[in-house]
Design an enzyme around this catalytic site. Structure first.
Site, short mmCIF file in Angstrom:
data_model
loop_
_atom_site.label_atom_id
_atom_site.label_comp_id
_atom_site.label_asym_id
_atom_site.label_seq_id
_atom_site.Cartn_x
_atom_site.Cartn_y
_atom_site.Cartn_z
N LYS A 108 0.87 -1.18 0.00
CA LYS A 108 0.00 0.00 0.00
C LYS A 108 0.89 1.22 0.00
O LYS A 108 2.01 1.18 0.54
CB LYS A 108 -0.88 0.03 1.26
N1 GLU Z 1 -7.19 -0.13 -3.27
C1 GLU Z 1 -7.90 -1.35 -3.57
C2 GLU Z 1 -7.94 -2.25 -2.34
O1 GLU Z 1 -7.83 -1.81 -1.22
C3 GLU Z 1 -7.40 -2.01 -4.83
C4 GLU Z 1 -5.95 -2.33 -4.90
C5 GLU Z 1 -5.46 -2.77 -6.27
O2 GLU Z 1 -6.24 -2.83 -7.21
O3 GLU Z 1 -4.26 -3.07 -6.36
O4 GLU Z 1 -8.17 -3.44 -2.45
#
Ligand code: GLU
Length: 416
Positions: A108
């Site tokens: 993240k």
């Molecule tokens: N931000 C989204 C999540 O928390 C998607 C992450 C992504 O597609 O890599 O799952």
């Protein structure tokens, strides 16, 4: 005692992790290895604001675990996006990607900023500078960012462009891009669609007809608004909806087409005229069959969990319940469909996008939604069966599957 006010989000997520690790019988060393992020980068992100001043933001990229594949996870722009929160969200990505069995590790990123107060040009400069600061950690086979809270397909276009200026044209470096730049159709609706699939399966299992069910959704961003729209298409009665400004309640069901129009013109759902105004706190306490928190973390906690009147909580947001709230609701017999299952649709379609980028080939909407449905259903069934067989909650089952898969691969690869 879990869930005291002093716990950070990261510590809270690890309460769920530790319960799974305990049930799986993992030894202490393996636990420690799986709990900790493998790599964390903090960067300073200076930009020139539109009025000519220099402002310096703090950005992060946390690569939690890469045992199952390249690190994968979104980038969050939010005033509360600090290292602890990004760490927690990165670890949730590890367990989520393993649970739905797509070939990614977890990561993240984020910048502590308030994108709602910034101009388009400032956000463009911020995103480019951030990308250049973390670029050496990224790669189509290393780490692939995507949108999260406060970012969108435009942010991904800027990231792809900034990365491409250093490395050459590399569409697969981010997912959630505009379709014109190699994004996948159906990516914008994917998290909401996945959440609706899970809700529908759970409704069938519990014996509630989705068509007649009363549903309350907190959050009207990408995830919440698509969830509401798709629920309305299914004939569900959405009785309460909110965004950061507040919410609206109508016991007879909200006219969703009119609500979407209203949001477009006024920028908020809170002053929608066909219903009663409610605060976000009041919204969570409405009587309903399904409550869908689709905004930020920790909105249901020790202080309000006992006041909820929902039969099922569908965690479309990441970590909307503290462990203390989780315990209170489980005790009260409320079913909780966990975040790492419910909101996996976004990263699943990110996986499809990444795959399409390798071949420079675009799938059509039918194929995307069909394959998304298959993966979501497979994961849901696995969680439900484990939860029934071991008499544990759906969250415990989901974490056991996710953590178990990562633990297995870590051993196979011979790190330890
Ligand atoms: N931000 C989204 C999540 O928390 C998607 C992450 C992504 O597609 O890599 O799952």
């Amino acid at each position: 005692m879990v869930g005291t006010k002093e716990m950070t989000v990261y510590e809270e997520v690890n309460v769920f992790f530790d319960r799974a690790a305990e049930r799986l019988g993992l030894d202490d060393g393996v636990r420690e290895m799986l709990r900790r992020p493998w790599r964390e980068l903090q960067v300073s992100v200076p930009i020139r604001t539109d009025d000519g001043a220099i402002k310096v933001y703090t950005g992060y990229r946390v690569q939690h675990n890469g045992a199952r594949g390249p690190y994968k996870g979104g980038v969050r722009y939010h005033p509360l996006a600090d290292l602890e929160e990004i760490r927690a969200l990165a670890s949730l990505m590890t367990w989520k990607n393993a649970l739905v069995d797509i070939p990614f590790g977890g990561a993240k990123g984020g910048i502590q900023c308030d994108p709602r107060t910034m101009s388009e040009t400032e956000l463009n400069r911020l995103t480019r500078r951030y990308t250049l600061q973390i670029e050496h950690l990224l790669g189509v086979n290393r780490d692939i960012p995507a949108p999260d809270l406060g970012t969108n397909s435009q942010t991904m276009a800027w990231m792809m462009d900034a990365y491409g200026q250093v490395h050459g044209y590399t569409p697969g470096i981010v997912t959630g891009k505009p379709v014109e730049l190699g994004g996948s159709v159906g990516r914008d609706s994917a998290t909401g669609r996945g959440a609706v699939y899970v809700l529908r399966e759970a409704a069938n299992d519990i014996g509630i007809s989705p068509a007649g069910a009363r549903i309350v959704v907190q959050g009207f961003g990408q995830v919440g608004s698509w969830t509401v729209r798709l629920l309305a298409d299914m004939g569900c009665k959405v009785i309460g909806v909110s965004d950061v400004e507040g919410g609206v309640y109508n016991s007879g069901g909200i006219d969703i087409d009119a609500l979407l129009q209203h949001k477009l013109s006024s920028g908020t759902v809170s002053d929608f005229p066909h219903g009663d105004r409610v605060t976000n706190e009041e919204l969570l306490e409405l009587e309903c069959e399904f409550l869908v928190p689709a905004a930020i973390d920790k909105v249901i906690h020790g202080g309000n969990a006992a006041k909820l009147k929902a039969k099922v909580v569908v965690e479309a947001a990441n970590h909307p319940l503290t462990p203390e709230a989780d315990d209170i609701l489980n005790e009260a017999g409320v079913s909780i469909l966990p975040d790492i299952l419910v909101n996996a649709g976004g990263v699943i379609v990110s996986y499809f996008e990444w795959t399409q980028n390798f071949y420079q080939h675009q799938w059509d909407m039918e194929r995307v939604n069909d394959e998304l449905g298959k993966i979501m259903t497979r994961a849901y069934v696995a969680v439900r069966e484990k939860s029934a067989a071991e008499r544990i909650t759906m969250r415990e089952a989901a974490f056991m599957i996710g953590v178990g898969r990562v633990a297995k691969v870590v051993k196979m690869r011979g790190f330890i």
